[in-house]
Design a protein around this motif. Structure first.
Motif, PDB file in Angstrom:
ATOM      1  N   ASN A  83       0.864  -1.005  -0.101  1.00  0.00           N
ATOM      2  CA  ASN A  83       0.213   0.014  -0.065  1.00  0.00           C
ATOM      3  C   ASN A  83       0.892   1.147   0.009  1.00  0.00           C
ATOM      4  O   ASN A  83       1.184   1.886   1.125  1.00  0.00           O
ATOM      5  CB  ASN A  83      -1.123   0.013   1.047  1.00  0.00           C
ATOM      6  CG  ASN A  83      -1.802   1.299   1.559  1.00  0.00           C
ATOM      7  OD1 ASN A  83      -1.760   2.071   0.291  1.00  0.00           O
ATOM      8  ND2 ASN A  83      -2.672   1.373   2.470  1.00  0.00           N
ATOM      9  N   PRO A  84       1.506   1.623  -1.093  1.00  0.00           N
ATOM     10  CA  PRO A  84       2.171   2.856  -1.132  1.00  0.00           C
ATOM     11  C   PRO A  84       1.502   4.044  -1.184  1.00  0.00           C
ATOM     12  O   PRO A  84       2.104   5.366  -1.671  1.00  0.00           O
ATOM     13  CB  PRO A  84       2.978   2.610  -2.473  1.00  0.00           C
ATOM     14  CG  PRO A  84       1.885   1.870  -3.560  1.00  0.00           C
ATOM     15  CD  PRO A  84       1.251   1.096  -2.458  1.00  0.00           C
ATOM     16  N   PHE A  85       0.308   4.124  -0.911  1.00  0.00           N
ATOM     17  CA  PHE A  85      -0.653   5.261  -1.135  1.00  0.00           C
ATOM     18  C   PHE A  85      -0.687   6.266   0.294  1.00  0.00           C
ATOM     19  O   PHE A  85      -0.322   5.474   1.339  1.00  0.00           O
ATOM     20  CB  PHE A  85      -2.037   4.990  -1.739  1.00  0.00           C
ATOM     21  CG  PHE A  85      -1.882   4.006  -2.902  1.00  0.00           C
ATOM     22  CD1 PHE A  85      -1.569   4.427  -3.874  1.00  0.00           C
ATOM     23  CD2 PHE A  85      -2.222   2.730  -2.905  1.00  0.00           C
ATOM     24  CE1 PHE A  85      -1.391   3.781  -5.449  1.00  0.00           C
ATOM     25  CE2 PHE A  85      -1.874   1.669  -3.994  1.00  0.00           C
ATOM     26  CZ  PHE A  85      -1.741   2.485  -5.330  1.00  0.00           C
ATOM     27  N   ASP A  86      -1.448   7.080   0.180  1.00  0.00           N
ATOM     28  CA  ASP A  86      -1.606   8.140   1.318  1.00  0.00           C
ATOM     29  C   ASP A  86      -2.716   7.819   2.445  1.00  0.00           C
ATOM     30  O   ASP A  86      -2.633   8.261   3.436  1.00  0.00           O
ATOM     31  CB  ASP A  86      -1.755   9.492   0.975  1.00  0.00           C
ATOM     32  CG  ASP A  86      -0.833  10.064   0.152  1.00  0.00           C
ATOM     33  OD1 ASP A  86       0.450   9.614   0.332  1.00  0.00           O
ATOM     34  OD2 ASP A  86      -1.160  10.781  -0.602  1.00  0.00           O
ATOM     35  N   ALA A  87      -3.478   6.658   2.144  1.00  0.00           N
ATOM     36  CA  ALA A  87      -4.603   6.179   3.142  1.00  0.00           C
ATOM     37  C   ALA A  87      -4.568   4.823   3.264  1.00  0.00           C
ATOM     38  O   ALA A  87      -4.030   4.100   2.333  1.00  0.00           O
ATOM     39  CB  ALA A  87      -6.017   6.642   2.569  1.00  0.00           C
ATOM     40  N   ALA A  88      -5.127   4.272   4.376  1.00  0.00           N
ATOM     41  CA  ALA A  88      -5.181   3.013   4.576  1.00  0.00           C
ATOM     42  C   ALA A  88      -6.186   2.198   3.602  1.00  0.00           C
ATOM     43  O   ALA A  88      -6.942   2.763   3.348  1.00  0.00           O
ATOM     44  CB  ALA A  88      -5.734   2.477   5.828  1.00  0.00           C
ATOM     45  N   CYS A  89      -5.507   0.919   3.572  1.00  0.00           N
ATOM     46  CA  CYS A  89      -6.418   0.076   2.338  1.00  0.00           C
ATOM     47  C   CYS A  89      -6.975  -1.157   3.146  1.00  0.00           C
ATOM     48  O   CYS A  89      -6.592  -1.783   4.026  1.00  0.00           O
ATOM     49  CB  CYS A  89      -5.566  -0.738   1.462  1.00  0.00           C
ATOM     50  SG  CYS A  89      -6.398  -1.684   0.533  1.00  0.00           S
ATOM     51  N   GLU A  90      -8.418  -1.101   3.182  1.00  0.00           N
ATOM     52  CA  GLU A  90      -9.220  -2.036   4.198  1.00  0.00           C
ATOM     53  C   GLU A  90      -9.756  -3.110   3.022  1.00  0.00           C
ATOM     54  O   GLU A  90     -10.230  -2.836   2.055  1.00  0.00           O
ATOM     55  CB  GLU A  90     -10.507  -1.847   4.773  1.00  0.00           C
ATOM     56  CG  GLU A  90     -11.377  -2.659   5.546  1.00  0.00           C
ATOM     57  CD  GLU A  90     -12.259  -2.051   6.264  1.00  0.00           C
ATOM     58  OE1 GLU A  90     -13.202  -2.758   7.112  1.00  0.00           O
ATOM     59  OE2 GLU A  90     -12.746  -0.734   5.986  1.00  0.00           O
ATOM     60  N   TYR A  91      -9.471  -4.500   3.289  1.00  0.00           N
ATOM     61  CA  TYR A  91      -9.845  -5.437   2.469  1.00  0.00           C
ATOM     62  C   TYR A  91     -10.092  -6.862   2.953  1.00  0.00           C
ATOM     63  O   TYR A  91      -9.791  -6.988   4.243  1.00  0.00           O
ATOM     64  CB  TYR A  91      -8.924  -5.675   1.181  1.00  0.00           C
ATOM     65  CG  TYR A  91      -7.427  -6.110   1.588  1.00  0.00           C
ATOM     66  CD1 TYR A  91      -6.977  -7.251   1.606  1.00  0.00           C
ATOM     67  CD2 TYR A  91      -6.523  -5.160   2.250  1.00  0.00           C
ATOM     68  CE1 TYR A  91      -5.645  -7.752   2.336  1.00  0.00           C
ATOM     69  CE2 TYR A  91      -5.204  -5.439   2.635  1.00  0.00           C
ATOM     70  CZ  TYR A  91      -4.858  -6.861   2.594  1.00  0.00           C
ATOM     71  OH  TYR A  91      -3.428  -7.333   2.986  1.00  0.00           O
ATOM     72  N   LEU A  92     -10.789  -7.775   2.053  1.00  0.00           N
ATOM     73  CA  LEU A  92     -10.831  -9.135   2.658  1.00  0.00           C
ATOM     74  C   LEU A  92     -10.004 -10.102   1.890  1.00  0.00           C
ATOM     75  O   LEU A  92      -9.784  -9.875   0.583  1.00  0.00           O
ATOM     76  CB  LEU A  92     -12.201  -9.672   2.467  1.00  0.00           C
ATOM     77  CG  LEU A  92     -13.193  -9.002   3.379  1.00  0.00           C
ATOM     78  CD1 LEU A  92     -14.794  -9.441   2.839  1.00  0.00           C
ATOM     79  CD2 LEU A  92     -13.174  -9.330   4.840  1.00  0.00           C
ATOM     80  N   ALA A  93      -9.379 -10.903   2.442  1.00  0.00           N
ATOM     81  CA  ALA A  93      -8.608 -12.167   1.887  1.00  0.00           C
ATOM     82  C   ALA A  93      -8.968 -13.487   1.688  1.00  0.00           C
ATOM     83  O   ALA A  93      -9.196 -13.595   3.216  1.00  0.00           O
ATOM     84  CB  ALA A  93      -6.908 -11.839   2.238  1.00  0.00           C
ATOM     85  N   ILE A  94      -9.097 -14.251   0.896  1.00  0.00           N
ATOM     86  CA  ILE A  94      -9.580 -15.477   1.064  1.00  0.00           C
ATOM     87  C   ILE A  94      -8.339 -16.319   0.499  1.00  0.00           C
ATOM     88  O   ILE A  94      -8.159 -16.167  -0.828  1.00  0.00           O
ATOM     89  CB  ILE A  94     -10.969 -15.714   0.405  1.00  0.00           C
ATOM     90  CG1 ILE A  94     -11.968 -14.984   0.919  1.00  0.00           C
ATOM     91  CG2 ILE A  94     -11.352 -17.177   0.616  1.00  0.00           C
ATOM     92  CD1 ILE A  94     -13.209 -14.794   0.502  1.00  0.00           C
ATOM     93  N   CYS A  95      -8.037 -17.519   1.095  1.00  0.00           N
ATOM     94  CA  CYS A  95      -6.896 -18.332   0.660  1.00  0.00           C
ATOM     95  C   CYS A  95      -7.652 -19.858   0.524  1.00  0.00           C
ATOM     96  O   CYS A  95      -8.011 -20.331   1.428  1.00  0.00           O
ATOM     97  CB  CYS A  95      -5.891 -18.303   1.440  1.00  0.00           C
ATOM     98  SG  CYS A  95      -5.165 -16.680   1.702  1.00  0.00           S
ATOM     99  N   LEU A  96      -7.411 -20.290  -0.461  1.00  0.00           N
ATOM    100  CA  LEU A  96      -7.527 -21.787  -0.762  1.00  0.00           C
ATOM    101  C   LEU A  96      -6.436 -22.698  -1.399  1.00  0.00           C
ATOM    102  O   LEU A  96      -5.968 -22.277  -2.335  1.00  0.00           O
ATOM    103  CB  LEU A  96      -8.910 -21.998  -1.845  1.00  0.00           C
ATOM    104  CG  LEU A  96     -10.071 -21.239  -1.552  1.00  0.00           C
ATOM    105  CD1 LEU A  96     -11.004 -21.221  -2.718  1.00  0.00           C
ATOM    106  CD2 LEU A  96     -10.810 -22.046  -0.583  1.00  0.00           C
ATOM    107  N   PRO A  97      -6.083 -23.490  -0.677  1.00  0.00           N
ATOM    108  CA  PRO A  97      -6.450 -23.914   1.053  1.00  0.00           C
ATOM    109  C   PRO A  97      -5.995 -22.908   1.870  1.00  0.00           C
ATOM    110  O   PRO A  97      -5.302 -21.959   1.290  1.00  0.00           O
ATOM    111  CB  PRO A  97      -5.699 -25.356   1.167  1.00  0.00           C
ATOM    112  CG  PRO A  97      -4.657 -25.171   0.140  1.00  0.00           C
ATOM    113  CD  PRO A  97      -4.977 -24.404  -1.027  1.00  0.00           C
ATOM    114  N   ALA A  98      -6.277 -23.050   3.092  1.00  0.00           N
ATOM    115  CA  ALA A  98      -5.861 -21.903   4.087  1.00  0.00           C
ATOM    116  C   ALA A  98      -4.603 -21.502   4.055  1.00  0.00           C
ATOM    117  O   ALA A  98      -3.457 -22.331   3.813  1.00  0.00           O
ATOM    118  CB  ALA A  98      -6.418 -22.290   5.457  1.00  0.00           C
ATOM    119  N   PHE A  99      -4.261 -20.200   4.585  1.00  0.00           N
ATOM    120  CA  PHE A  99      -2.895 -19.621   4.726  1.00  0.00           C
ATOM    121  C   PHE A  99      -2.276 -20.282   5.779  1.00  0.00           C
ATOM    122  O   PHE A  99      -2.820 -20.838   6.908  1.00  0.00           O
ATOM    123  CB  PHE A  99      -3.246 -18.084   4.840  1.00  0.00           C
ATOM    124  CG  PHE A  99      -1.956 -17.448   5.141  1.00  0.00           C
ATOM    125  CD1 PHE A  99      -1.249 -16.685   4.211  1.00  0.00           C
ATOM    126  CD2 PHE A  99      -1.379 -17.393   6.755  1.00  0.00           C
ATOM    127  CE1 PHE A  99       0.222 -15.904   4.683  1.00  0.00           C
ATOM    128  CE2 PHE A  99      -0.087 -16.847   6.727  1.00  0.00           C
ATOM    129  CZ  PHE A  99       0.582 -16.277   5.887  1.00  0.00           C
TER     130      PHE A  99
END
Length: 123
Positions: A97-113
């Motif tokens: 995230n090289p930007f000026d504001a926070a980034c909120e997101y969902l991450a889904i991993c298959l299989p699990a992280f």
């Protein structure tokens, strides 16, 4: 007594970090022992980045708010609010995230992280 066919996550596992990123795993290895899938809510602060990695799992990312940069096999991609991406396993990627504001997101991993299967490169 009949077994419930659902589970509600009220206390996600908060992954300790030293780079200011919030990681709340709702389902996955750390939170409920699920090895098939992991679902995490994340907030990446401005200036955050991870080393390159080549995960042994597919990863889906949905941007809730802000922007996130991906370098996928040398190609720079920026996702914004409301956009999503699927990155196939065994693909070299860097998240930041090289930007000026926070980034909120969902991450889904298959299989699990797992730390063993993310295959991070030395920084």
């Amino acid at each position: 007594m009949k077994k419930k066919k659902y589970s509600i996550q009220r206390s996600p596992f908060v992954v300790p970090t030293d780079h200011g990123k919030l990681i709340e795993e709702h389902f996955g290895r750390a939170s409920d022992g699920n090895e098939d899938i992991s679902i995490a809510h994340m907030v990446a602060p401005p200036g955050w980045s991870e080393p390159f990695q080549t995960p042994s799992f597919d990863e889906y990312t949905y941007i809730i708010k802000g922007k996130k940069q991906f370098i996928i096999e040398g190609e720079i991609i920026v996702l914004e609010t409301g956009q999503s991406i699927r990155i196939e396993k065994n693909t070299r990627v860097q998240y930041s995230n090289p930007f000026d504001a926070a980034c909120e997101y969902l991450a889904i991993c298959l299989p699990a992280f797992s730390i063993e299967t993310v295959n991070r490169e030395d920084a």
